[in-house]
Design an enzyme around this catalytic site. Sequence first.
Site, PDB file in Angstrom:
ATOM      1  N   VAL A  15      42.782  35.685  29.849  1.00 23.62           N
ATOM      2  CA  VAL A  15      43.700  35.947  28.731  1.00 23.62           C
ATOM      3  C   VAL A  15      43.612  34.847  27.671  1.00 23.62           C
ATOM      4  O   VAL A  15      43.615  35.127  26.463  1.00 23.62           O
ATOM      5  CB  VAL A  15      45.155  36.097  29.247  1.00 23.62           C
ATOM      6  CG1 VAL A  15      46.083  36.453  28.093  1.00 23.62           C
ATOM      7  CG2 VAL A  15      45.238  37.163  30.328  1.00 23.62           C
ATOM      8  N   LYS A  39      42.795  22.995  33.768  1.00 21.81           N
ATOM      9  CA  LYS A  39      42.932  22.237  35.011  1.00 21.81           C
ATOM     10  C   LYS A  39      41.634  21.566  35.473  1.00 21.81           C
ATOM     11  O   LYS A  39      41.609  20.409  35.814  1.00 21.81           O
ATOM     12  CB  LYS A  39      43.412  23.211  36.096  1.00 21.81           C
ATOM     13  CG  LYS A  39      44.066  22.526  37.251  1.00 21.81           C
ATOM     14  CD  LYS A  39      44.771  23.542  38.123  1.00 21.81           C
ATOM     15  CE  LYS A  39      45.670  22.825  39.119  1.00 21.81           C
ATOM     16  NZ  LYS A  39      46.437  23.765  39.920  1.00 21.81           N
ATOM     17  N   LYS A  97      54.248  37.592  34.509  1.00 20.30           N
ATOM     18  CA  LYS A  97      55.373  38.451  34.971  1.00 20.30           C
ATOM     19  C   LYS A  97      56.086  37.896  36.189  1.00 20.30           C
ATOM     20  O   LYS A  97      57.292  38.004  36.321  1.00 20.30           O
ATOM     21  CB  LYS A  97      54.888  39.874  35.256  1.00 20.30           C
ATOM     22  CG  LYS A  97      53.791  39.941  36.280  1.00 20.30           C
ATOM     23  CD  LYS A  97      52.604  40.690  35.769  1.00 20.30           C
ATOM     24  CE  LYS A  97      51.399  39.808  35.642  1.00 20.30           C
ATOM     25  NZ  LYS A  97      50.187  40.505  35.307  1.00 20.30           N
ATOM     26  N   ILE A 128      50.382  47.786  25.800  1.00 20.17           N
ATOM     27  CA  ILE A 128      51.476  48.726  25.467  1.00 20.17           C
ATOM     28  C   ILE A 128      52.726  47.923  25.116  1.00 20.17           C
ATOM     29  O   ILE A 128      53.231  47.166  25.949  1.00 20.17           O
ATOM     30  CB  ILE A 128      51.790  49.663  26.663  1.00 20.17           C
ATOM     31  CG1 ILE A 128      50.555  50.479  27.057  1.00 20.17           C
ATOM     32  CG2 ILE A 128      52.965  50.564  26.348  1.00 20.17           C
ATOM     33  CD1 ILE A 128      50.756  51.352  28.297  1.00 20.17           C
ATOM     34  N   GLY A 179      35.964  42.993  37.685  1.00 24.73           N
ATOM     35  CA  GLY A 179      36.987  42.077  37.168  1.00 24.73           C
ATOM     36  C   GLY A 179      38.357  42.724  37.001  1.00 24.73           C
ATOM     37  O   GLY A 179      39.260  42.131  36.428  1.00 24.73           O
ATOM     38  N   GLU A 182      41.606  40.919  41.483  1.00 25.54           N
ATOM     39  CA  GLU A 182      41.326  39.530  41.845  1.00 25.54           C
ATOM     40  C   GLU A 182      40.715  39.460  43.242  1.00 25.54           C
ATOM     41  O   GLU A 182      40.819  40.426  44.008  1.00 25.54           O
ATOM     42  CB  GLU A 182      42.624  38.735  41.795  1.00 25.54           C
ATOM     43  CG  GLU A 182      43.138  38.640  40.382  1.00 25.54           C
ATOM     44  CD  GLU A 182      44.411  37.851  40.261  1.00 25.54           C
ATOM     45  OE1 GLU A 182      44.652  36.978  41.103  1.00 25.54           O
ATOM     46  OE2 GLU A 182      45.154  38.125  39.321  1.00 25.54           O
ATOM     47  N   LYS A 197      57.002  43.547  37.133  1.00 23.52           N
ATOM     48  CA  LYS A 197      57.056  44.181  35.808  1.00 23.52           C
ATOM     49  C   LYS A 197      58.250  45.119  35.682  1.00 23.52           C
ATOM     50  O   LYS A 197      58.928  45.132  34.652  1.00 23.52           O
ATOM     51  CB  LYS A 197      55.761  44.962  35.544  1.00 23.52           C
ATOM     52  CG  LYS A 197      54.550  44.073  35.365  1.00 23.52           C
ATOM     53  CD  LYS A 197      53.280  44.920  35.328  1.00 23.52           C
ATOM     54  CE  LYS A 197      52.031  44.079  35.202  1.00 23.52           C
ATOM     55  NZ  LYS A 197      50.811  44.839  35.482  1.00 23.52           N
ATOM     56  N   GLY A 294      43.067  42.975  30.859  1.00 20.52           N
ATOM     57  CA  GLY A 294      41.835  42.631  30.150  1.00 20.52           C
ATOM     58  C   GLY A 294      42.104  41.605  29.058  1.00 20.52           C
ATOM     59  O   GLY A 294      43.228  41.469  28.568  1.00 20.52           O
TER      60      GLY A 294
END
Length: 396
Positions: A15, A39, A97, A128, A179, A182, A197, A294
Amino acid sequence: MNKRLKIGVFGFGCVGQGLYEVLHRTRGIKADIAKICVKDRNKKRSIPLENFTFEKDDIINNPEIDLVVELIDNADEAFEIVSSAMKKGKSVVTANKKMVAEHFNELLTLQKEHNVSFLYEASCCASIPIIRNLEEYYDNDLLTAVEGIINGTTNYILTNMCKYQIPYSEALAKAQELGFAESNPYLDVEAFDAKFKVSIITAHAFGVFIKPDEIFNYGISSISSYDISYAREKNMDIKLVARSKRNNDSLGVWVMPQFVPSASKLYQVLNEYNGVLVEGVFSDKQFFLGKGAGAYPTGSAVLSDISAVTYNYQYEYKKFGQESRPEFTNDLEVEIYYSYRTPDELSKLPFSSVHEQYTGREYCYAIGTTTIEQLRKVKDSIPTDCFICLMPEKSF
Ligand SMILES: NC(=O)c1ccc[n+]([C@@H]2O[C@H](COP(=O)([O-])OP(=O)(O)OC[C@H]3O[C@@H](n4cnc5c(N)ncnc54)[C@H](OP(=O)(O)O)[C@@H]3O)[C@@H](O)[C@H]2O)c1
């Protein structure tokens, strides 16, 4: 705030990099990235090293930075970062979240005490714009339900299983390769991600915050090809559906697999896409469809929040003050399909009544009535090769 915003970003993964690119390709946003905190000192970076720091205080203690954008993958560290930023008077945008749902009340208090913006559109359904719509557009409508497919990983897996008869383990491996999932998919496939969420969505839809622990979640990891065949024979797919639905004064909220008939809007939500249905007394039904994960879809939601901070936008949480708020309950009857391997496993699910039953050599199922509270109680004792799925409902 009319000056250009100076941003400190935490995280330069999927992200963070998406945001970096989206921000640099969008004209007219009055904001610049001053520093990015990451990190791993040894990781190769796609942009010059001078953009980075490894010390969080280089951002938190920098008085010139007005806004912290938190995009790391650890909810506990994220909470530390976000709360210290707000305490220093900085606005915060986050996509996390788990952190927002687990610390909702504390974060709201911090936002109020320090009079900063705290925005998290990207945390729910990425591209969205569901939170801002619930907060602003649906601020005075009588909402009755928000329901949807809000986890792209599980939707990708279920699409592959339902449409191409690919077994669960193969579909999961494919999602990981691309991808969409995870390496440790636990939070996604066991429906915790969707539960965080729906907790956030419910706060903005109905002005009621429900701690994630109180929300029933049941994932897809025990689904079998028998369950898919049952659905396909009846022209349905199985989807992981999150629901927040008002019925008079009571509010039911949960996440679990559900049979979705081909006539439903949710049936059309495929692969990594998310779809959200909103229903109001007067506005009737609306359907939002978009990419739920994504780099660019999530980056674009973060960008929209950054833009909102440039004009001092804050969520007002108006619905929290409304007298007509519904009361959350798990004491709600539901019609459940339960598949199991051997007849003695039927007793693991406490049905109040069973109205359809099949017993075969390797696969058995029962359809009957129980409550969400009962499901919550027995969830951990249901054998891992058994599967629970909500029967289709007429709404939507
Ligand atoms: N991926 C999506 O499609 C998506 C969609 C919606 C929401 N989100 C949310 O967005 C957040 C970021 O997800 P992601 O997929 O971008 O994660 P990611 O690809 O795993 O990247 C995580 C980044 O955080 C950095 N990081 C970890 N701990 C840190 C710390 N203590 N201080 C500074 N940096 C730290 C890592 O640094 P290094 O680079 O040094 O390892 C890495 O750059 C998560 O909360 C996720 O739930 C993701």
